[in-house]
Design a protein around this motif. Structure first.
Motif, PDB file in Angstrom:
ATOM      1  N   MET A 390       6.731  12.992  44.082  1.00 45.86           N
ATOM      2  CA  MET A 390       7.621  12.624  42.981  1.00 45.86           C
ATOM      3  C   MET A 390       7.958  11.134  43.020  1.00 45.86           C
ATOM      4  O   MET A 390       7.928  10.443  41.987  1.00 45.86           O
ATOM      5  N   LEU A 391       8.273  10.609  44.202  1.00 47.16           N
ATOM      6  CA  LEU A 391       8.609   9.203  44.323  1.00 47.16           C
ATOM      7  C   LEU A 391       7.405   8.318  43.987  1.00 47.16           C
ATOM      8  O   LEU A 391       7.543   7.298  43.304  1.00 47.16           O
ATOM      9  N   GLU A 392       6.217   8.707  44.453  1.00 45.41           N
ATOM     10  CA  GLU A 392       5.016   7.928  44.155  1.00 45.41           C
ATOM     11  C   GLU A 392       4.751   7.903  42.652  1.00 45.41           C
ATOM     12  O   GLU A 392       4.407   6.855  42.090  1.00 45.41           O
ATOM     13  N   ARG A 393       4.898   9.051  41.988  1.00 41.15           N
ATOM     14  CA  ARG A 393       4.705   9.084  40.538  1.00 41.15           C
ATOM     15  C   ARG A 393       5.728   8.203  39.830  1.00 41.15           C
ATOM     16  O   ARG A 393       5.399   7.489  38.877  1.00 41.15           O
ATOM     17  N   THR A 394       6.956   8.233  40.300  1.00 42.67           N
ATOM     18  CA  THR A 394       8.006   7.412  39.688  1.00 42.67           C
ATOM     19  C   THR A 394       7.704   5.933  39.850  1.00 42.67           C
ATOM     20  O   THR A 394       7.897   5.140  38.919  1.00 42.67           O
ATOM     21  N   VAL A 395       7.216   5.546  41.028  1.00 42.49           N
ATOM     22  CA  VAL A 395       6.846   4.146  41.258  1.00 42.49           C
ATOM     23  C   VAL A 395       5.758   3.718  40.281  1.00 42.49           C
ATOM     24  O   VAL A 395       5.834   2.635  39.663  1.00 42.49           O
ATOM     25  N   ARG A 396       4.759   4.546  40.091  1.00 42.40           N
ATOM     26  CA  ARG A 396       3.653   4.186  39.202  1.00 42.40           C
ATOM     27  C   ARG A 396       4.115   4.106  37.749  1.00 42.40           C
ATOM     28  O   ARG A 396       3.671   3.231  36.992  1.00 42.40           O
ATOM     29  N   ARG A 397       5.004   4.992  37.349  1.00 43.38           N
ATOM     30  CA  ARG A 397       5.541   4.915  35.988  1.00 43.38           C
ATOM     31  C   ARG A 397       6.353   3.635  35.790  1.00 43.38           C
ATOM     32  O   ARG A 397       6.282   2.990  34.736  1.00 43.38           O
ATOM     33  N   LEU A 398       7.136   3.270  36.794  1.00 44.22           N
ATOM     34  CA  LEU A 398       7.920   2.034  36.693  1.00 44.22           C
ATOM     35  C   LEU A 398       7.015   0.809  36.664  1.00 44.22           C
ATOM     36  O   LEU A 398       7.285  -0.158  35.936  1.00 44.22           O
ATOM     37  N   GLN A 399       5.966   0.812  37.458  1.00 52.58           N
ATOM     38  CA  GLN A 399       5.019  -0.305  37.428  1.00 52.58           C
ATOM     39  C   GLN A 399       4.372  -0.429  36.062  1.00 52.58           C
ATOM     40  O   GLN A 399       4.199  -1.533  35.536  1.00 52.58           O
ATOM     41  N   SER A 400       4.025   0.716  35.478  1.00 52.64           N
ATOM     42  CA  SER A 400       3.456   0.712  34.134  1.00 52.64           C
ATOM     43  C   SER A 400       4.477   0.235  33.109  1.00 52.64           C
ATOM     44  O   SER A 400       4.145  -0.523  32.185  1.00 52.64           O
ATOM     45  N   CYS A 401       5.733   0.642  33.282  1.00 53.29           N
ATOM     46  CA  CYS A 401       6.810   0.243  32.380  1.00 53.29           C
ATOM     47  C   CYS A 401       7.001  -1.271  32.381  1.00 53.29           C
ATOM     48  O   CYS A 401       7.227  -1.882  31.333  1.00 53.29           O
ATOM     49  N   ARG A 402       6.899  -1.884  33.565  1.00 53.28           N
ATOM     50  CA  ARG A 402       7.039  -3.347  33.638  1.00 53.28           C
ATOM     51  C   ARG A 402       5.787  -4.054  33.164  1.00 53.28           C
ATOM     52  O   ARG A 402       5.846  -5.060  32.445  1.00 53.28           O
ATOM     53  N   ALA A 403       4.606  -3.538  33.546  1.00 53.41           N
ATOM     54  CA  ALA A 403       3.354  -4.232  33.236  1.00 53.41           C
ATOM     55  C   ALA A 403       3.121  -4.365  31.742  1.00 53.41           C
ATOM     56  O   ALA A 403       2.532  -5.352  31.281  1.00 53.41           O
ATOM     57  N   VAL A 404       3.601  -3.394  30.967  1.00 56.14           N
ATOM     58  CA  VAL A 404       3.345  -3.436  29.531  1.00 56.14           C
ATOM     59  C   VAL A 404       4.098  -4.584  28.861  1.00 56.14           C
ATOM     60  O   VAL A 404       3.799  -4.951  27.720  1.00 56.14           O
ATOM     61  N   THR A 405       5.071  -5.182  29.556  1.00 56.40           N
ATOM     62  CA  THR A 405       5.785  -6.340  29.010  1.00 56.40           C
ATOM     63  C   THR A 405       5.067  -7.644  29.303  1.00 56.40           C
ATOM     64  O   THR A 405       5.465  -8.686  28.778  1.00 56.40           O
ATOM     65  N   GLU A 406       4.034  -7.625  30.140  1.00 51.25           N
ATOM     66  CA  GLU A 406       3.314  -8.845  30.516  1.00 51.25           C
ATOM     67  C   GLU A 406       2.334  -9.246  29.415  1.00 51.25           C
ATOM     68  O   GLU A 406       1.927  -8.417  28.597  1.00 51.25           O
ATOM     69  N   PRO A 407       1.919 -10.530  29.399  1.00 49.67           N
ATOM     70  CA  PRO A 407       0.897 -10.954  28.433  1.00 49.67           C
ATOM     71  C   PRO A 407      -0.412 -10.192  28.638  1.00 49.67           C
ATOM     72  O   PRO A 407      -0.679  -9.669  29.722  1.00 49.67           O
ATOM     73  N   GLU A 408      -1.215 -10.141  27.587  1.00 48.26           N
ATOM     74  CA  GLU A 408      -2.449  -9.354  27.622  1.00 48.26           C
ATOM     75  C   GLU A 408      -3.393  -9.789  28.735  1.00 48.26           C
ATOM     76  O   GLU A 408      -4.125  -8.982  29.300  1.00 48.26           O
ATOM     77  N   ASP A 409      -3.396 -11.108  29.047  1.00 43.34           N
ATOM     78  CA  ASP A 409      -4.348 -11.613  30.042  1.00 43.34           C
ATOM     79  C   ASP A 409      -3.780 -11.614  31.457  1.00 43.34           C
ATOM     80  O   ASP A 409      -4.413 -12.123  32.386  1.00 43.34           O
ATOM     81  N   ALA A 410      -2.581 -11.054  31.653  1.00 41.57           N
ATOM     82  CA  ALA A 410      -1.965 -11.049  32.987  1.00 41.57           C
ATOM     83  C   ALA A 410      -2.651 -10.025  33.878  1.00 41.57           C
ATOM     84  O   ALA A 410      -3.204  -9.021  33.417  1.00 41.57           O
ATOM     85  N   GLY A 411      -2.582 -10.279  35.190  1.00 49.83           N
ATOM     86  CA  GLY A 411      -3.197  -9.367  36.145  1.00 49.83           C
ATOM     87  C   GLY A 411      -2.582  -7.983  36.103  1.00 49.83           C
ATOM     88  O   GLY A 411      -3.272  -6.975  36.268  1.00 49.83           O
ATOM     89  N   ALA A 412      -1.267  -7.920  35.867  1.00 50.41           N
ATOM     90  CA  ALA A 412      -0.594  -6.622  35.822  1.00 50.41           C
ATOM     91  C   ALA A 412      -1.137  -5.771  34.674  1.00 50.41           C
ATOM     92  O   ALA A 412      -1.260  -4.550  34.802  1.00 50.41           O
ATOM     93  N   ARG A 413      -1.462  -6.401  33.530  1.00 46.72           N
ATOM     94  CA  ARG A 413      -2.010  -5.636  32.410  1.00 46.72           C
ATOM     95  C   ARG A 413      -3.402  -5.117  32.731  1.00 46.72           C
ATOM     96  O   ARG A 413      -3.785  -4.023  32.300  1.00 46.72           O
TER      97      ARG A 413
END
Length: 710
Positions: A390-413
């Motif tokens: 559950m914690l691992e899934r939550t971490v990945r969802r939060l990472q996705s939640c933040r990454a979608v705010t990054e510019p299209e060419d960012a590494g997180a995207r």
């Protein structure tokens, strides 16, 4: 578990479930007498009135009863009736999904609506006063100072409610100590509290104690779920089943949900099965046995996989799960988890808020039984594995939640594109909605992960991901109250695991938030502790940052001698490391504190050193600001001609930098100096130049003595 949904569903209503008369079934019934008594109690003269005194505080109504007795539903019905609050919104509040505020119709004695907060976590722990008060302030749209304690926040709640006419609904209070700090000092407000027993210590409170529903109301409650036809064909058995449930609304909802899901099962069969179940033991109070038996009957009727998902929901933080939470806990697909959760809603085991990203709230009266079943049926290793998933899934969802705010060419995207589709968000707006809805559960998940103590690596990752997501979507200023608590959790783990580098980082973050909210001495303590941790970790950045922050705290306290000492220590370290940008900034901070202290010789040397540093860095605007401060010091020192020359150098640098507003500010500085030198004509020319640069409607900003580079 396979990817297929667990098939425990049946028609939500059996044939004939509709009201034969064609009218809608009443939403609330069976507590009319108690509802009338509560409304009369509002009008009853209190002890202060009888004594000829004006009541200093809000009237408190207490609805007491066992979990599952319908106490929360009665409180919601009363609040809705008094304010005209939306019925659906009240039902969502009763589900325990989120704290809520509802506006009334504008009529009645409480036009400002209802505020609701739960005082007991699903795990049975008391909710701290500071958290409850913070929730209420948030519902009122008021800023919550980060790091404020319970006394400060409860005082803010009382001040806010002193000018409002609201119903404050405090659900599941453990004792009077939880309720008393939140009582509005306003007789035009009303507090409705629910609890298991009396709230001894709060004067003038008469509890409305709930038992089971009367036989007729209990049978009608059952008919509303399974259909009037199934009750009509065997009314005596239906009445016997209601009696087996003790007339408790929660128990009736469970057996009704079971019968509705299995339309071919007779009422007599379920009544016989319920009657044949043994009691859990002598330790269980008699009044709690009907609900326990009804829950056990429903649980045992579930397929093995579905029953396991239900038990694992005891691990859901704050009692709130979504499809991803259930999927991770059980190790099944998201679609299978969602289907099973919807089946649980039909069975009356959980409630849902019906939002865009639906959350499922475990009924509070069932939470203790779920925990007992989980510990009895699941091995500790399996429980810990489910929690880790559950914690691992939550971490990945939060990472996705933040990454979608990054510019299209960012590494997180780019990393985001590699995640499964179910973990991704289509856009930043959708991610922000999810974060806002799930925030109570996410914060609870972080607290539980840190308190567990056995999953510290995952806990650290979870807190870090949550901090980044909140900062990305809300900004560090708006999210400061939540960030303060999260940094405190990081500190707890770092201390437990003896991680001095993380201790230093957490202490610096907490110190910054303390300083920002005016708790300068508390910030100073944090910064000194961070310095010790940084030295233990041999982290030069942390030690330098801590020394500079200690200096800033002393500067804020007006102790300029100590501030200069600590800035000097930080500068010495930066000089050995060749960090020129930090050197220039620290020279400026030293120049500022020496100026405040009246040590103009030292101040001038440091401002000139700051200007030289910015010149080497190729920053003419910053160099101009430093020279402007040097000119100010020269003027304070009684050297106006030198001040005039230095200011002219700064004007030329500002012109080269293309900073129009800075040029205008410096022109005004020149004009003031020329006035003092007795040359008003030249001063006027410089003021005209400043007006020409900015126009009459855009005044130039003032260059302050405090370094703008700090």
């Amino acid at each position: 578990m396979t990817d297929q949904a667990v098939d425990i569903s049946g028609p939500v209503k059996a044939s004939g479930a509709e009201d034969p008369s064609g009218g809608a079934a009443p939403r609330f019934f069976g507590r009319e007498r108690e509802l009338k008594a509560l409304r009369e109690d509002i009008e009853r003269a209190g002890l202060d009135t009888l004594a000829g005194r004006k009541s200093p505080r809000a009237r408190v109504l207490l609805i007491a009863g066992r979990p599952g007795s319908g106490r929360s539903a009665l409180a919601e019905e009363l609040a809705a009736a008094l304010t005209g609050a939306d019925v659906a919104e009240a039902a969502a509040g009763a589900a325990g999904a989120l704290p809520w505020t509802a506006r009334g119709t504008g009529s009645g004695d409480y036009p400002d609506g209802v505020l609701r907060a739960g005082l007991t976590d699903p795990g049975g722990e008391r909710v701290p006063t500071e958290r409850t008060a913070g929730e209420i302030l948030g519902l009122l749209g008021l800023a919550v100072p980060p790091g404020a304690d319970g006394d400060e926040l409860s005082e803010m709640v009382r001040e806010a409610l002193a000018v409002r006419r609201v119903v404050l609904l405090l659900d599941d209070a453990a004792d009077a100590e939880q309720v008393d700090p939140l009582l509005p000092e306003n007789p035009h407000c009303l507090v409705v509290a629910t609890a298991t027993g009396p709230l001894t210590g709060i004067p003038d409170v008469r509890p409305c104690t709930l038992g089971g529903l009367e036989a007729g109301a209990a049978t009608r409650s059952l008919a509303r779920t399974i259909g009037q036809v199934r009750v009509t064909v065997d009314p005596r058995t239906a009445q016997a089943l209601a009696e087996e449930c003790g007339g408790q609304p929660a128990a009736l909802a469970l057996v009704g949900g079971l019968l509705a899901a299995h339309p071919r099962t007779s009422v007599a069969d379920v009544a016989g099965q319920l009657r044949g179940l043994p009691d859990a033991g002598d330790q269980q109070p008699t009044g709690a046995r009907p609900l326990a038996r009804a829950f056990r009957l429903v649980h045992d009727s579930l397929p093995t996989a579905a029953a396991r998902i239900l038990r694992l929901l005891a691990l859901a933080p704050a009692g709130l799960a979504d499809a991803h939470t259930a999927s991770a806990l059980a190790g099944c697909s998201v679609s299978a988890a969602r289907s099973t959760l919807d089946d649980f809603v039909r069975l009356g085991l959980v409630r849902t808020d019906g939002a865009a990203h639906p959350q499922y709230a475990v009924r509070g009266c069932l939470a203790p039984m779920l925990r007992d079943l989980l510990e009895d049926r699941e091995r500790p290793a399996e429980i810990q594995l489910a929690r880790a998933r559950m914690l691992e899934r939550t971490v990945r969802r939060l990472q996705s939640c933040r990454a979608v705010t990054e510019p299209e060419d960012a590494g997180a995207r780019r990393k985001l594109a590699g995640l499964p589709r179910s973990l991704r968000f289509p856009d930043a707006e959708e991610a922000g909605v999810w974060l806002r809805q799930r925030q109570p559960a996410l914060l609870a998940s972080a607290r539980l992960a840190v308190a567990d103590g056995e999953l510290d690596t995952l806990a650290r990752r979870l807190v870090a991901a949550l901090v980044r997501a909140l900062a990305a979507h809300r900004g560090t200023e708006a999210a400061a109250p939540e960030l303060y608590g999260l940094h405190g959790l990081v500190l707890d783990v770092a201390l437990r695991r003896e991680l001095p580098r993380e201790q230093a980082a957490a202490l610096l973050n907490l110190g910054d938030l303390d300083a920002r909210t005016g708790r300068t001495r508390a910030a100073l303590t944090r910064y000194r502790a961070a310095l010790d941790a940084g030295r233990a970790a041999k982290d030069l950045y942390a030690t330098g940052r801590a020394m500079e922050s200690v200096g800033g705290a002393y500067e804020e306290l007006g102790d300029y001698h100590r501030a200069a000492d600590w800035y000097g220590r930080a500068l010495s370290q930066r000089l050995t490391q060749g960090e020129r940008e930090d050197e220039a900034r620290l020279y400026g901070r030293l120049g500022a504190v020496h100026t405040y202290a009246g040590r103009y010789g030292e101040a001038l040397r440091n401002w000139r050193a700051a200007a030289a540093g910015h010149r080497r860095l190729g920053g003419p605007a910053a160099q101009a600001r430093a020279l402007s401060e040097a000119a100010r010091v020269q003027e304070y020192a009684g050297r106006p001609h030198e001040s005039l020359q230095t200011c002219r150098e700064a004007v030329e640098l500002a012109r080269r930098a293309g900073d129009v507003r800075l040029q205008a500010a410096l022109q005004l500085r020149l004009a003031d100096t020329l006035d003092r030198l007795g040359d008003p004509a030249a001063a006027g020319l410089h003021r005209i130049a400043a007006d020409r640069l900015l126009g009459e409607e855009s005044p130039a900003y003032e260059i302050r003595s405090a370094s703008t580079e700090s």
